[in-house]
Design a protein around this motif. Sequence first.
Motif, mmCIF file in Angstrom:
data_model
loop_
_atom_site.group_PDB
_atom_site.id
_atom_site.type_symbol
_atom_site.label_atom_id
_atom_site.label_comp_id
_atom_site.label_asym_id
_atom_site.label_seq_id
_atom_site.Cartn_x
_atom_site.Cartn_y
_atom_site.Cartn_z
ATOM 1 N N GLN A 1 10.246 30.810 -6.451
ATOM 2 C CA GLN A 1 10.869 31.467 -6.466
ATOM 3 C C GLN A 1 10.039 30.596 -8.527
ATOM 4 O O GLN A 1 9.889 31.097 -9.749
ATOM 5 N N ARG A 2 9.899 29.760 -8.758
ATOM 6 C CA ARG A 2 9.782 28.959 -9.728
ATOM 7 C C ARG A 2 8.057 29.491 -9.647
ATOM 8 O O ARG A 2 7.235 30.099 -10.752
ATOM 9 N N GLN A 3 7.119 29.264 -9.371
ATOM 10 C CA GLN A 3 5.989 29.414 -8.943
ATOM 11 C C GLN A 3 5.614 31.913 -9.159
ATOM 12 O O GLN A 3 4.717 31.190 -9.788
ATOM 13 N N VAL A 4 6.424 31.769 -8.386
ATOM 14 C CA VAL A 4 6.450 33.543 -8.341
ATOM 15 C C VAL A 4 7.277 33.790 -10.268
ATOM 16 O O VAL A 4 6.364 34.409 -10.725
ATOM 17 N N THR A 5 7.348 33.042 -10.643
ATOM 18 C CA THR A 5 7.838 33.519 -12.273
ATOM 19 C C THR A 5 6.479 32.929 -13.282
ATOM 20 O O THR A 5 6.451 34.214 -14.086
ATOM 21 N N ILE A 6 6.036 32.120 -12.766
ATOM 22 C CA ILE A 6 4.815 31.735 -13.501
ATOM 23 C C ILE A 6 3.981 32.353 -13.183
ATOM 24 O O ILE A 6 3.053 33.022 -13.810
ATOM 25 N N SER A 7 3.548 32.663 -12.315
ATOM 26 C CA SER A 7 2.550 33.796 -11.613
ATOM 27 C C SER A 7 3.044 34.563 -12.076
ATOM 28 O O SER A 7 1.811 35.662 -13.152
ATOM 29 N N ILE A 8 4.004 35.601 -11.995
ATOM 30 C CA ILE A 8 4.484 36.639 -13.110
ATOM 31 C C ILE A 8 3.852 37.369 -14.454
ATOM 32 O O ILE A 8 3.590 37.515 -15.306
ATOM 33 N N LYS A 9 4.108 36.118 -14.881
ATOM 34 C CA LYS A 9 3.759 35.488 -16.592
ATOM 35 C C LYS A 9 2.700 35.509 -17.162
ATOM 36 O O LYS A 9 3.032 36.394 -18.251
ATOM 37 N N ARG A 10 2.074 34.522 -15.906
ATOM 38 C CA ARG A 10 0.171 34.835 -16.023
ATOM 39 C C ARG A 10 -0.281 35.983 -16.066
ATOM 40 O O ARG A 10 -0.948 36.619 -16.665
ATOM 41 N N ALA A 11 0.420 37.150 -15.243
ATOM 42 C CA ALA A 11 0.168 37.758 -14.710
ATOM 43 C C ALA A 11 -0.210 39.163 -15.921
ATOM 44 O O ALA A 11 -1.149 39.964 -16.537
ATOM 45 N N ARG A 12 0.795 39.233 -16.101
ATOM 46 C CA ARG A 12 1.590 40.092 -17.247
ATOM 47 C C ARG A 12 0.788 39.614 -19.007
ATOM 48 O O ARG A 12 0.589 41.106 -19.652
ATOM 49 N N ASN A 13 0.376 38.137 -19.128
ATOM 50 C CA ASN A 13 -0.453 37.654 -20.652
ATOM 51 C C ASN A 13 -1.506 38.390 -20.676
ATOM 52 O O ASN A 13 -2.210 38.509 -21.141
ATOM 53 N N ILE A 14 -2.513 38.435 -18.917
ATOM 54 C CA ILE A 14 -3.680 38.810 -19.384
ATOM 55 C C ILE A 14 -3.806 40.136 -18.471
ATOM 56 O O ILE A 14 -4.748 40.795 -18.611
ATOM 57 N N ALA A 15 -2.225 41.003 -19.165
ATOM 58 C CA ALA A 15 -1.954 42.138 -18.774
ATOM 59 C C ALA A 15 -2.535 43.059 -17.111
ATOM 60 O O ALA A 15 -3.009 43.996 -17.172
ATOM 61 N N LEU A 16 -2.567 41.847 -16.066
ATOM 62 C CA LEU A 16 -2.519 42.511 -14.962
ATOM 63 C C LEU A 16 -1.559 43.074 -14.321
ATOM 64 O O LEU A 16 -1.632 43.864 -13.649
ATOM 65 N N MET A 17 -0.359 42.962 -15.332
ATOM 66 C CA MET A 17 0.988 43.370 -14.737
ATOM 67 C C MET A 17 1.663 43.914 -16.163
ATOM 68 O O MET A 17 1.058 42.971 -16.989
ATOM 69 N N PRO A 18 2.763 44.955 -16.283
ATOM 70 C CA PRO A 18 2.481 45.465 -17.317
ATOM 71 C C PRO A 18 4.491 44.324 -17.616
ATOM 72 O O PRO A 18 4.855 43.914 -16.741
ATOM 73 N N TYR A 19 4.591 44.386 -19.216
ATOM 74 C CA TYR A 19 5.929 43.683 -19.299
ATOM 75 C C TYR A 19 7.158 44.635 -18.926
ATOM 76 O O TYR A 19 8.429 44.340 -18.996
ATOM 77 N N ILE A 20 7.340 46.143 -19.251
ATOM 78 C CA ILE A 20 8.057 46.750 -19.182
ATOM 79 C C ILE A 20 7.502 48.351 -18.155
ATOM 80 O O ILE A 20 6.183 48.779 -18.743
ATOM 81 N N LYS A 21 7.944 48.641 -17.730
ATOM 82 C CA LYS A 21 7.739 49.724 -16.932
ATOM 83 C C LYS A 21 8.336 50.979 -17.485
ATOM 84 O O LYS A 21 9.099 51.099 -17.883
ATOM 85 N N ASP A 22 7.239 51.966 -17.295
ATOM 86 C CA ASP A 22 7.584 53.501 -18.123
ATOM 87 C C ASP A 22 8.255 54.151 -17.157
ATOM 88 O O ASP A 22 8.105 54.337 -16.390
#
Length: 81
Positions: A60-81
């Motif tokens: 879970q810690r690794q997932v959280t860090i990975s999601i935050k990294r992916a958001r930071n470099i715009a691979l994933m959105p912060y908010i979904k519309d």
Amino acid sequence: MANAPAKKDRNRRPRKKVCVFCVDKVEKIDYKDTQKLTKFVTDRGKILPRRVSGNCAKHQRQVTISIKRARNIALMPYIKD
């Protein structure tokens, strides 16, 4: 007695979820694998907690860090519309 089955269901605990990453024996979770990471994000863009996702604490810690990294470099959105 009609109430007997309902009483049994009330005392029954839900089955504990198994960590998907432990089953697959994953060592590190890659932030570039957005397909896998989107399963752990709600429709609003929030990261799912451990009790909902079923991950172990380590993953879970690794997932959280990975999601935050992916958001930071715009691979994933912060908010979904």
